[in-house]
Design an enzyme around this catalytic site. Sequence first.
Site, PDB file in Angstrom:
ATOM      1  N   SER A  83       0.815  -1.209   0.000  1.00  0.00           N
ATOM      2  CA  SER A  83       0.000   0.000   0.000  1.00  0.00           C
ATOM      3  C   SER A  83       0.859   1.274   0.000  1.00  0.00           C
ATOM      4  O   SER A  83       1.541   1.562  -0.968  1.00  0.00           O
ATOM      5  CB  SER A  83      -0.948  -0.033   1.201  1.00  0.00           C
ATOM      6  OG  SER A  83      -1.936   0.950   1.109  1.00  0.00           O
TER       7      SER A  83
ATOM      8  N   ASP B 153      10.154   6.075  -9.821  1.00  0.00           N
ATOM      9  CA  ASP B 153       9.679   6.623 -11.095  1.00  0.00           C
ATOM     10  C   ASP B 153      10.171   8.045 -11.338  1.00  0.00           C
ATOM     11  O   ASP B 153      10.285   8.479 -12.487  1.00  0.00           O
ATOM     12  CB  ASP B 153       8.152   6.603 -11.159  1.00  0.00           C
ATOM     13  CG  ASP B 153       7.596   5.199 -11.387  1.00  0.00           C
ATOM     14  OD1 ASP B 153       8.400   4.247 -11.378  1.00  0.00           O
ATOM     15  OD2 ASP B 153       6.373   5.062 -11.574  1.00  0.00           O
TER      16      ASP B 153
ATOM     17  N   LYS C 191      -0.639  -3.996  -3.595  1.00  0.00           N
ATOM     18  CA  LYS C 191      -1.958  -3.455  -3.250  1.00  0.00           C
ATOM     19  C   LYS C 191      -2.099  -2.091  -3.918  1.00  0.00           C
ATOM     20  O   LYS C 191      -1.541  -1.100  -3.460  1.00  0.00           O
ATOM     21  CB  LYS C 191      -2.126  -3.322  -1.738  1.00  0.00           C
ATOM     22  CG  LYS C 191      -3.501  -2.808  -1.303  1.00  0.00           C
ATOM     23  CD  LYS C 191      -3.626  -2.842   0.209  1.00  0.00           C
ATOM     24  CE  LYS C 191      -4.974  -2.324   0.670  1.00  0.00           C
ATOM     25  NZ  LYS C 191      -5.082  -0.857   0.553  1.00  0.00           N
TER      26      LYS C 191
END
Length: 383
Positions: free
Chosen positions: A298, A309, A323
């Site tokens: 999560s 990223d 998740k």
Amino acid sequence: MISKKRALIYSVILIVITATFTTMFNLTLGNKVIISKDLYTTYSKYNKLLGLEDIIESDYYKEVSEEDLINGSIKGLFEGLEDPYSQYYTADEFQTLKEQTSGSFVGIGVYIGVNKENNKITIISPIEESPAAKAGIKSGDVVTKVNGNSVESKTVDEVIKEIKGKENTDVKLTVERENKELNFNITRQTIVTKSVSNKVMDNNIGYLRITSFDENTYKEFEQNLSELKSKGIKGLVIDLRDNPGGLLDVCVDIADDLIGEGTIVYTKDNSGNKEYYKSDKNELDMPMAVLINGGSASASEILTAALVDNGKAIAVGETSFGKGLVQSVKGLKDGTGYKLTTAQYFTPNGDYINKKGITPKIKEKDENQQLKSALEYIKQEIK
């Protein structure tokens, strides 16, 4: 004569329907009410529920609890979604949920979830220094019994309720680990979670451990990072292993302090509407690595993806939990509440990691080697 409970349920249904329909025709004639055809059609859908309720009251072999039947009916609405993250909570259960994000509660100190591969109730991670951790409970243990009673067909919250209890009382937990059954007798204690810690390694590399994302985590993060920076660190390892996640806004605040201007995460609801969480220009300008494993879930995955990223860090370790869903938690006036999955989240690069997880750039199973590999990477980047 209509029963009191039936009258109560009809009243609840009628209130819900009245709130749903903005235009309808009601006409009172004596002790009768004429309603629109659409309203009657919606209302009649509950006849089976009420009929079965009467059968249970009449034929069940022992006395039934009115409150339990009503709660069970409401819980069934959420269970019909077949989503392990959407649930209705009684007042006691909702209080437990709030405790989990407050940083203090009575229990044995474990985070529990549903394993995506076998759909079994599993220990995501024990809290560091908790009674469960000291007893030997490990991430990945499958919970099979609580106090000798099977947990099969029970929800996560039902199992949590059985595990919790008064301080200084014992609970027997049976788990399955590597095809072996293990029993643990654990004493419940007040758990005050400290979610962030730090140390300096190899002279100039900071190590920052985040165990959860609760209400106090961002403040702890600021304090710990400030301590490390005051010691002149040149690189940073962020350890998110066995971190089951927590509050999205706390995770976003931490990412905002680290990555500089960019996208942290974005969500998409059932209408396709997207909401972007952005960071400002402030950043931590030094090499970073993030440690993850199968217990990183999560919010841990959101922070990891934000760093990776945006080119601020690499991930080291094992593939994360996977998740990619966002839950909204709402409390109701009577103390009950619910948690409902309302959106999917996507990494800055647009990846949807649900049931896939994040694959680290440096794959390593050995826990000790994971940290060593992260330190080696940062040393090379500093040079």
